[in-house]
Design a protein around this motif. Structure first.
Motif, PDB file in Angstrom:
ATOM      1  N   ALA A 218       0.842  -1.196   0.000  1.00 57.04           N
ATOM      2  CA  ALA A 218       0.000   0.000   0.000  1.00 57.04           C
ATOM      3  C   ALA A 218       0.876   1.244   0.000  1.00 57.04           C
ATOM      4  O   ALA A 218       2.054   1.194   0.336  1.00 57.04           O
ATOM      5  CB  ALA A 218      -0.919   0.011   1.211  1.00 57.04           C
ATOM      6  N   VAL A 219       0.269   2.365  -0.399  1.00 57.07           N
ATOM      7  CA  VAL A 219       0.942   3.655  -0.369  1.00 57.07           C
ATOM      8  C   VAL A 219       0.545   4.356   0.919  1.00 57.07           C
ATOM      9  O   VAL A 219      -0.631   4.565   1.179  1.00 57.07           O
ATOM     10  CB  VAL A 219       0.542   4.513  -1.581  1.00 57.07           C
ATOM     11  N   ARG A 220       1.515   4.719   1.743  1.00 54.72           N
ATOM     12  CA  ARG A 220       1.228   5.365   3.016  1.00 54.72           C
ATOM     13  C   ARG A 220       1.804   6.774   2.985  1.00 54.72           C
ATOM     14  O   ARG A 220       3.016   6.962   3.156  1.00 54.72           O
ATOM     15  CB  ARG A 220       1.815   4.558   4.173  1.00 54.72           C
ATOM     16  N   PRO A 221       0.994   7.782   2.772  1.00 54.15           N
ATOM     17  CA  PRO A 221       1.509   9.148   2.673  1.00 54.15           C
ATOM     18  C   PRO A 221       1.844   9.727   4.046  1.00 54.15           C
ATOM     19  O   PRO A 221       1.262   9.325   5.063  1.00 54.15           O
ATOM     20  CB  PRO A 221       0.331   9.903   2.043  1.00 54.15           C
ATOM     21  N   ASP A 222       2.782  10.652   4.062  1.00 50.16           N
ATOM     22  CA  ASP A 222       3.066  11.399   5.288  1.00 50.16           C
ATOM     23  C   ASP A 222       1.980  12.431   5.554  1.00 50.16           C
ATOM     24  O   ASP A 222       1.629  12.687   6.704  1.00 50.16           O
ATOM     25  CB  ASP A 222       4.418  12.117   5.171  1.00 50.16           C
TER      26      ASP A 222
END
Length: 270
Positions: free
Chosen positions: A207-211
């Protein structure tokens, strides 16, 4: 007798004239319709069009777009032939339902300027704000730019705020409430990004986990959100269904709400 014969010949002439007129009218209609039929049966091109009326600065999603067929000779310049080419772009002008989407009427919010900033398109009464990507929805990689979200917060509040109340009397009780509704995610910044699929030796993350999530808000809403973040409240984000922009009627939830809604017994004799 001769008069009757003359009348019969006259009636026959009228009938023949009507028939001739009908044949001529039908022939002219076929001739006039022939170019149209030829044009309709000619080559067509699939172009991207708006599936519903769109306002300026709308971040396009797949639900906003559809494909229509246009004659090859009347396709407007700048028309797109792929929905994917328009998804994620911002509209510069209003678009009507069924209107072809032209590349010159869009701007790419992901294009980076020389100073590293995104080419975000803000209205005059909005500001751009970064929300920490600490909520569960951001961490599991469900959210993406263009999604519409509601922002919930949990924060402790004093139970007794009466005049003359002492510190000992002021007990805190948590309440959870909807701070903002129908907020558009403009961009997701930082965090884990998908790896290059062309490199088979690398395993792509799940998955893409943004800050941070970038959202556009009215200044007062941005100030309210900053207060809640600074106060140490717990943020959570919920994702709306595509195309749903109406406000939801929701009431703040605290311990009294739960007791009353679920008829939870409390106190002696429960």
């Amino acid at each position: 007798m001769s008069r009757l014969r003359g009348f019969i010949w006259f009636l026959a002439g009228v009938i023949l004239a009507v028939l001739a007129g009908f044949v001529a009218y039908s022939t002219l209609n076929r001739v006039a319709a022939a170019p149209v039929a030829a044009d309709v049966s000619g080559p067509t091109i699939s172009v991207v069009a708006a599936s519903r009326p769109l306002q300026p600065r709308t971040l396009l999603t797949q639900e906003d777009l559809t494909l229509i067929e246009l004659p090859a000779g009347s396709t407007p310049e700048g028309a797109l032939d792929s929905i994917e080419a328009a998804v994620g772009k911002l509209t510069l002008v209003p678009l009507y339902s069924g209107e072809p989407v032209l590349i010159q009427k869009l701007v790419d919010p992901n294009v980076r300027a020389a100073d590293g900033r995104s080419a975000l398109f803000l209205s005059q009464d909005q500001v751009l704000m970064a929300i920490p990507g600490q909520d569960l929805m951001s961490r599991v990689g469900v959210l993406k730019p263009g999604d519409r979200i509601d922002i919930f917060y949990s924060l402790p509040f004093p139970e007794n705020r009466g005049i003359g109340a002492t510190d000992e009397e002021d007990k805190e009780q948590q309440a959870t409430f909807a701070v903002l509704q129908n907020v558009t995610i403009v961009e997701m910044v930082g965090g884990i990004r998908p790896l290059d699929a062309s490199a088979p030796e690398q395993a792509a993350p799940a998955a893409v986990r943004p800050d941070s999530l970038l959202v556009t808000l009215a200044p007062q809403d941005a100030l309210t959100l900053k207060y809640l973040i600074d106060a140490g409240g717990v943020i959570d984000i919920v994702l709306r269904a595509p195309g749903v922009e109406r406000p939801f009627e929701v009431a703040p939830v605290d311990i009294d709400y739960l007791i009353n809604r679920y008829s939870i017994p409390t106190g002696p004799g429960r």
